[in-house]
Design an enzyme around this catalytic site. Structure first.
Site, mmCIF file in Angstrom:
data_model
loop_
_atom_site.group_PDB
_atom_site.id
_atom_site.type_symbol
_atom_site.label_atom_id
_atom_site.label_comp_id
_atom_site.label_asym_id
_atom_site.label_seq_id
_atom_site.Cartn_x
_atom_site.Cartn_y
_atom_site.Cartn_z
ATOM 1 C CE LYS A 52 -3.803 -2.486 2.116
ATOM 2 N NZ LYS A 52 -4.628 -2.829 3.288
ATOM 3 C CD GLN A 96 -3.537 -4.433 6.350
ATOM 4 O OE1 GLN A 96 -3.703 -3.394 5.719
ATOM 5 N NE2 GLN A 96 -3.814 -5.602 5.840
ATOM 6 C CG ASP A 119 -9.653 -0.219 4.678
ATOM 7 O OD1 ASP A 119 -9.301 -0.741 3.600
ATOM 8 O OD2 ASP A 119 -8.971 -0.254 5.717
HETATM 9 N N1 GUN Z 1 -6.739 -6.853 5.887
HETATM 10 C C1 GUN Z 1 -6.955 -7.606 4.784
HETATM 11 N N2 GUN Z 1 -7.520 -6.848 3.802
HETATM 12 C C2 GUN Z 1 -7.646 -5.598 4.314
HETATM 13 C C3 GUN Z 1 -8.155 -4.385 3.771
HETATM 14 O O1 GUN Z 1 -8.619 -4.281 2.633
HETATM 15 N N3 GUN Z 1 -8.092 -3.302 4.613
HETATM 16 C C4 GUN Z 1 -7.605 -3.384 5.882
HETATM 17 N N4 GUN Z 1 -7.615 -2.282 6.626
HETATM 18 N N5 GUN Z 1 -7.144 -4.503 6.404
HETATM 19 C C5 GUN Z 1 -7.152 -5.600 5.620
#
Ligand code: GUN
Length: 279
Positions: A52, A96, A119
């Site tokens: 990311k 996350q 998100d």
């Molecule tokens: N953990 C696995 N996929 C995601 C996601 O798309 N966003 C976040 N914040 N955590 C994750």
């Protein structure tokens, strides 16, 4: 042979479009900024978070990184999120998941300012999506719609079957496909005769979390198959929830794993970061 939906190529296109948009924003003195919070030392989460941050760098989005220890208290994380909520230089906040067990994920998600919820997990974002109002859309489902549209696959009026009802994929996916005028069925562990239901699908979206479970017997001739799963096989190779070889015998188009849905999630996160500036 089905058409292979190239998520790598489509995600690169989206990221390049965003790069242009960000450079235009920069000229107006606007510098999009994403705060990424990682708690603990889950190796997979570290990989995701690094990807990311790399995507941010590529597009020109500033990223702030917060790495907190595994034993972080819920109140400490809430305090950090609240600080970032108030910080006008931060447009997006991403915590996350999964979080360590002493921290209530729902509580943290609710703490994030809905206008910074890149998100799309906040109840306000989910609610807005379900009643067709503006807001952030969860990245994986939004990415799947982009995969379909940019591959010239019609959604309007199609029978869409989604396997899985998670808050992150299945539920928002169903809302998005309704918004795109599909007729939508959501299947889950209590669905009777899953195979029969799947065989109705013009578009079959699989987020079941079981390695290579969906084979050609679940696929109608000419259906489009979207595989959200990601598993590592004993030989080290990656595979999805769909048995690719088998499903390919009937599908008209299919996403591979890797290189299908996976790369789209980050591209749509970047899209949401740019949208956060506009919101
Ligand atoms: N953990 C696995 N996929 C995601 C996601 O798309 N966003 C976040 N914040 N955590 C994750």
């Amino acid at each position: 042979m089905p058409y292979i939906i190239d998520g790598k190529k489509i995600s690169a296109e989206i990221k390049d479009e965003l790069k242009v948009k960000v450079s235009e924003l920069n000229k107006e003195g606007i510098n999009p900024c994403l705060a990424v919070i990682l708690v603990g030392d889950d190796p997979a989460s570290h990989v995701y978070v690094n990807n990311k941050k790399k995507a941010c760098e590529y597009i020109g989005i500033k990223s702030l990184s917060y790495e907190l220890p595994e034993d972080t208290k819920e109140e400490e994380l809430i305090e950090l999120v609240e600080k970032l909520n108030k910080d006008d230089s931060v447009n997006g906040i991403l915590v996350q998941l999964p979080l360590p067990k002493q921290i209530d994920e729902d509580k943290i998600i609710k703490t994030i300012d809905p206008y910074k919820d890149v998100d799309g997990f906040h109840p306000m974002s989910v609610g807005a999506l379900s009643i067709g109002q503006k807001g952030f859309v969860s990245c994986t489902p939004a990415g799947i719609v982009q995969l379909l549209k940019r591959s010239n696959i019609d959604i309007d009026g199609k029978e869409c079957v989604i396997i899985g009802r998670s808050n992150i994929v299945g539920k928002p996916m169903s809302m998005l496909m309704i918004r795109e005028n599909a007729t939508v069925t959501v299947c889950h562990s209590h669905t009777k005769d899953l195979k029969e239901v799947c065989n109705r699908a013009d578009i079959l979206i699989v987020a079941i979390g079981k390695r290579e479970m969906i084979d050609e017997s679940y696929v109608k001739d000419g259906a489009v198959v979207i595989d959200v799963g990601m598993h590592r096989k004993e030989d080290g190779h990656l595979c999805g929830d769909v048995n690719y070889e088998s499903a390919s015998k009937k599908a008209s188009a299919i996403t591979p794993v890797p290189g299908g849905v996976g790369p789209m999630t980050i591209a749509m996160l970047m899209y949401n970061c740019v949208k956060a500036v506009e919101l």
